[in-house]
Design an enzyme around this catalytic site. Sequence first.
Site, PDB file in Angstrom:
ATOM      1  N   GLY A  90     -39.413 -15.310 -22.852  1.00  7.47           N
ATOM      2  CA  GLY A  90     -38.376 -16.771 -21.733  1.00  7.47           C
ATOM      3  C   GLY A  90     -38.727 -17.315 -21.209  1.00  7.47           C
ATOM      4  N   CYS A  91     -39.801 -18.565 -21.219  1.00  5.02           N
ATOM      5  CA  CYS A  91     -40.171 -18.628 -19.932  1.00  5.02           C
ATOM      6  C   CYS A  91     -41.455 -20.173 -20.388  1.00  5.02           C
ATOM      7  CB  CYS A  91     -42.304 -18.238 -20.221  1.00  5.02           C
ATOM      8  SG  CYS A  91     -43.139 -18.128 -20.836  1.00  5.02           S
ATOM      9  N   GLY A  92     -40.578 -20.215 -21.635  1.00  4.00           N
ATOM     10  CA  GLY A  92     -40.357 -22.145 -21.908  1.00  4.00           C
ATOM     11  C   GLY A  92     -42.256 -22.303 -22.179  1.00  4.00           C
TER      12      GLY A  92
END
Length: 244
Positions: A80-82
Amino acid sequence: MAVAMSYGGATHAVMMATPEDLVDFAYGFSLTEGIIRDAREIEAVDVVAFDKGIDVQITLQADRSEALAARRRSMAGPVGCGLCGLESIDAAVRDVPKIAAPEFRLRVDEVNAVVEALSCAQPLFAATRAVHGAGFYRPGDGMLAVREDVGRHNALDKLIGALVREGIDAGEGAIVVSSRLSVEMVQKAAIAGSPVLIAISAPTALAVETAEAAGVTLIATARGDGFSVYTRADRIVAAGSDEG
């Protein structure tokens, strides 16, 4: 059919592929993905069929196996960190070897003939009209190898694997493919060491840029009666020329 490439018992990638020449596929894929640097770094390949697909089990030399394990660890992380696409972006724009081949020349008539030669050497395409082909042509010797697959990248990987397994120097000839020219196709040809890549369709802008940087002669829209040269046109000479 689903074909998995597994190293040391762990699946690295799963692709839809034509279930032929899978040992060649294992070698070519391993080389163009940077998993190995030389065919000798593969110790064994076992093709294991299951009800739902095929597992190509590849055993690497110890140091390459350790390098692959370290690479896997560096790719692991939160989703989910991009930043998770950075590995793929790096692969898409990765540096490729610079091709020298200062003496290599290909005549215009050879370029036209090699497209027809590829078509004539594709039995699966003749039967289905639904697979891609990749071939290797060496001046004076003709088409030395052809491989087919439902996927254009797979066909090229199979061809490259066949060349390295048979000890054929890709720097002595041209690769011809029956598909469009994306950057990945140029990268694979450069990694194999071929100075010329020929295709029947047009290239993408990034493919042209990559070919220019790698010193690869990029020939497209080759249909047997003409073609366009996008990079390193100095390697293409007129029919009957004494160069070569």
